[in-house]
Design a protein around this motif. Sequence first.
Motif, PDB file in Angstrom:
ATOM      1  N   LEU A 282       0.870  -1.111  -0.065  1.00 31.53           N
ATOM      2  CA  LEU A 282      -0.081  -0.151   0.024  1.00 31.53           C
ATOM      3  C   LEU A 282       0.956   1.302   0.111  1.00 31.53           C
ATOM      4  O   LEU A 282       0.588   2.387  -0.663  1.00 31.53           O
ATOM      5  N   ARG A 283       2.004   1.283   0.692  1.00 28.46           N
ATOM      6  CA  ARG A 283       2.806   2.406   0.754  1.00 28.46           C
ATOM      7  C   ARG A 283       3.570   2.794  -0.730  1.00 28.46           C
ATOM      8  O   ARG A 283       3.630   3.809  -1.186  1.00 28.46           O
ATOM      9  N   LEU A 284       3.677   1.644  -1.539  1.00 28.08           N
ATOM     10  CA  LEU A 284       4.229   1.657  -2.581  1.00 28.08           C
ATOM     11  C   LEU A 284       3.401   2.117  -3.770  1.00 28.08           C
ATOM     12  O   LEU A 284       3.824   2.340  -4.655  1.00 28.08           O
ATOM     13  N   ASN A 285       2.194   2.132  -3.460  1.00 32.53           N
ATOM     14  CA  ASN A 285       1.113   2.233  -4.559  1.00 32.53           C
ATOM     15  C   ASN A 285       0.146   3.392  -3.952  1.00 32.53           C
ATOM     16  O   ASN A 285      -1.054   2.796  -3.728  1.00 32.53           O
ATOM     17  N   PRO A 286       0.343   4.474  -3.766  1.00 29.70           N
ATOM     18  CA  PRO A 286      -0.576   5.669  -3.289  1.00 29.70           C
ATOM     19  C   PRO A 286      -1.466   5.990  -4.135  1.00 29.70           C
ATOM     20  O   PRO A 286      -2.618   6.464  -3.716  1.00 29.70           O
ATOM     21  N   ASN A 287      -1.713   5.534  -5.434  1.00 27.96           N
ATOM     22  CA  ASN A 287      -2.676   5.904  -6.277  1.00 27.96           C
ATOM     23  C   ASN A 287      -3.735   4.885  -6.449  1.00 27.96           C
ATOM     24  O   ASN A 287      -4.763   4.965  -7.281  1.00 27.96           O
ATOM     25  N   ASN A 304      -2.723   2.831  10.457  1.00 27.17           N
ATOM     26  CA  ASN A 304      -1.379   2.665   9.781  1.00 27.17           C
ATOM     27  C   ASN A 304      -1.476   2.754   8.180  1.00 27.17           C
ATOM     28  O   ASN A 304      -0.546   3.706   7.669  1.00 27.17           O
ATOM     29  N   VAL A 305      -2.339   2.265   7.619  1.00 25.13           N
ATOM     30  CA  VAL A 305      -2.463   2.223   6.110  1.00 25.13           C
ATOM     31  C   VAL A 305      -2.994   3.583   5.730  1.00 25.13           C
ATOM     32  O   VAL A 305      -3.109   3.953   4.490  1.00 25.13           O
ATOM     33  N   SER A 306      -3.873   4.126   6.347  1.00 22.46           N
ATOM     34  CA  SER A 306      -4.800   5.296   6.065  1.00 22.46           C
ATOM     35  C   SER A 306      -3.977   6.386   5.424  1.00 22.46           C
ATOM     36  O   SER A 306      -4.311   7.001   4.798  1.00 22.46           O
ATOM     37  N   LYS A 307      -2.803   6.581   6.021  1.00 22.12           N
ATOM     38  CA  LYS A 307      -1.876   7.621   5.889  1.00 22.12           C
ATOM     39  C   LYS A 307      -1.281   7.433   4.207  1.00 22.12           C
ATOM     40  O   LYS A 307      -0.852   8.559   3.815  1.00 22.12           O
ATOM     41  N   TYR A 308      -1.261   6.332   3.920  1.00 23.60           N
ATOM     42  CA  TYR A 308      -0.686   5.860   2.449  1.00 23.60           C
ATOM     43  C   TYR A 308      -2.184   6.179   1.555  1.00 23.60           C
ATOM     44  O   TYR A 308      -1.670   6.142   0.327  1.00 23.60           O
ATOM     45  N   LEU A 309      -3.056   6.356   1.965  1.00 20.47           N
ATOM     46  CA  LEU A 309      -4.462   6.103   0.920  1.00 20.47           C
ATOM     47  C   LEU A 309      -5.128   7.495   1.130  1.00 20.47           C
ATOM     48  O   LEU A 309      -6.516   7.271   0.853  1.00 20.47           O
ATOM     49  N   GLN A 310      -4.522   8.417   0.841  1.00 16.34           N
ATOM     50  CA  GLN A 310      -5.426   9.663   0.876  1.00 16.34           C
ATOM     51  C   GLN A 310      -6.120  10.132  -0.389  1.00 16.34           C
ATOM     52  O   GLN A 310      -7.071  10.822  -0.318  1.00 16.34           O
ATOM     53  N   ASP A 325     -11.952   1.476  18.607  1.00 16.94           N
ATOM     54  CA  ASP A 325     -11.002   2.566  18.400  1.00 16.94           C
ATOM     55  C   ASP A 325     -11.169   3.188  17.145  1.00 16.94           C
ATOM     56  O   ASP A 325     -10.516   3.955  16.700  1.00 16.94           O
ATOM     57  N   ILE A 326     -11.907   2.598  16.153  1.00 14.26           N
ATOM     58  CA  ILE A 326     -12.301   3.136  14.867  1.00 14.26           C
ATOM     59  C   ILE A 326     -12.777   4.547  14.849  1.00 14.26           C
ATOM     60  O   ILE A 326     -12.727   5.183  13.826  1.00 14.26           O
ATOM     61  N   GLY A 327     -13.831   4.844  15.910  1.00 16.55           N
ATOM     62  CA  GLY A 327     -14.516   6.183  15.765  1.00 16.55           C
ATOM     63  C   GLY A 327     -13.878   7.442  16.527  1.00 16.55           C
ATOM     64  O   GLY A 327     -14.240   8.282  16.859  1.00 16.55           O
ATOM     65  N   ASN A 328     -12.393   6.889  16.865  1.00 15.14           N
ATOM     66  CA  ASN A 328     -11.667   8.039  17.680  1.00 15.14           C
ATOM     67  C   ASN A 328     -10.948   9.043  16.894  1.00 15.14           C
ATOM     68  O   ASN A 328     -10.243   9.965  17.557  1.00 15.14           O
ATOM     69  N   GLY A 329     -11.348   9.258  15.598  1.00 17.51           N
ATOM     70  CA  GLY A 329     -10.739  10.099  14.586  1.00 17.51           C
ATOM     71  C   GLY A 329      -9.327   9.871  14.166  1.00 17.51           C
ATOM     72  O   GLY A 329      -8.766  10.600  13.260  1.00 17.51           O
ATOM     73  N   THR A 330      -8.969   8.694  14.418  1.00 22.42           N
ATOM     74  CA  THR A 330      -7.316   8.383  13.991  1.00 22.42           C
ATOM     75  C   THR A 330      -7.357   7.693  12.556  1.00 22.42           C
ATOM     76  O   THR A 330      -6.413   7.767  12.081  1.00 22.42           O
ATOM     77  N   VAL A 331      -8.598   7.423  12.358  1.00 22.90           N
ATOM     78  CA  VAL A 331      -8.755   6.384  10.945  1.00 22.90           C
ATOM     79  C   VAL A 331      -9.747   7.048  10.131  1.00 22.90           C
ATOM     80  O   VAL A 331     -10.876   7.420  10.189  1.00 22.90           O
ATOM     81  N   ARG A 332      -8.969   7.788   9.076  1.00 19.10           N
ATOM     82  CA  ARG A 332      -9.584   8.673   8.345  1.00 19.10           C
ATOM     83  C   ARG A 332      -9.173   8.621   6.679  1.00 19.10           C
ATOM     84  O   ARG A 332      -8.107   8.502   6.648  1.00 19.10           O
ATOM     85  N   PHE A 333     -10.104   8.396   5.838  1.00 21.34           N
ATOM     86  CA  PHE A 333      -9.919   8.397   4.460  1.00 21.34           C
ATOM     87  C   PHE A 333     -10.548   9.653   3.745  1.00 21.34           C
ATOM     88  O   PHE A 333     -11.698   9.664   3.425  1.00 21.34           O
TER      89      PHE A 333
END
Length: 451
Positions: A282-287, A304-310, A325-333
């Motif tokens: 995922l990091r190597l394929n941000p598109n 961890n992976v959300s930062k590569y998938l903007q 933990d998913i609703g605490n605002g740290t996981v966003r796309f």
Amino acid sequence: MDNRNEAADRKRQPEGANPPANKRSKTSETVSADVQRASNKTAQQPTKIHYTRLRRRMDEEEEEKLAKLGPDPNLCTTKLTDVNVDCLEHIFKNLRLIDLLNVADSNKQLKPAADLVFASRYGKQWIFIHSRYKSILIERNMCPTTVQIPRSFRLKLLRCFGHLITKLDITHDKHMDAYVNEYCADSLVEIKFQRCKASTLDDLRKPFTQVRTLCFDSCKLGSKLSELDKWFPEVRRLEFNHQNESDCNETAVHLPKLRHLSLFLPADEKNHLNKKYFEELLRLNPNIRTLDIGGHFDAKYLQNVSKYLQRLESLKFSSIQHLSDIGNGTVRFPNVKRLHLWGTALDHSLTNFISQHKKLTKLTFSSIGHCEEGALLKITSPALVEVDFGNFHFPSDEVASFVAECPSLKKLTVAFGNENDYEAFQKWLGNEWREIKKYSYYHICRVTIER
């Protein structure tokens, strides 16, 4: 004196005239039959020779006459190979696949017409060649059906029509991988490997230049997994379904045209493609625009992976560990427009996660059960166009409030606890909405309405 004369007479007498008494002698009738057969044979021999010569001479004269007259206009001398390709194609359309395969394999002049028939009939269909099936399967109307062709013909099928096959689903088999690579490398657009061995990739000799969709399902992948960009340079959709194994420490690669990725994360990472490999991929394929993630993972992994998938536009995931933990605002796309949730409960944490994505236009659930009171109103958004709540059922007044808060909504699928709730909701809707599907089971009424 008389004795000497008798001896002289016996010497002058022809042999066989007076045979000795101790020897078998021919009767007069036998001698006559032998003489008659000999005379008949002698008489027939010249007649037979004369008849043969006369017949040959007549045939030669007949051929000379025909040659002078020219060909008979009423006599058809056209061969099958003299017929044009269009007519042959029309004829071959009536053949079964196994007969069409035999035609293509038997005559080079007939093969172009057979190719046209195969391309029009099977060129865009999925072809399933599995070692556990006795016959080859071909997809018709989204359903694999058995075609009357034995599995023993699979190599001949690839050799004769491999250049016309665009969708192939295979399991590992002896010689199969080499045949696929040799005859289908330039034609395949979609390929799925099931339960293949490590040699499947290691035995490749030339790249698949047209493959857009590549899927590995329960495969053992070898060292060439780190060379996917070389062997599948045009891949746009990459899927790792179920437990895919690798005995090597693979290195993820950058696939410049990759837009869709489907992952299955194993619980036990021994000999499996692990979470670190997929995170690196995922990091190597941000598109990547669409991500389908299943298996065993938690909210921290998504973080961890959300930062590569903007740039991600579509996200699908199943039930995860530590969902709170998913609703605490740290996981966003931030750019997600389509969200599909499977096997998750619509609780406070999940509604917070959904409400943080303001660009959502399509929301889909594949779950069943009750929801927290007021959960539906927490996910209202002016951008929503289509919502499918699966088998979640809500009170009619809460559904009515949700529709009122989503002015762009065009299509809604929702369940009610009973028919009375649905009837009350219908009265509130009025003529602006119409029912396009309804399904009732037990006390649940599931409907789809459209504006």
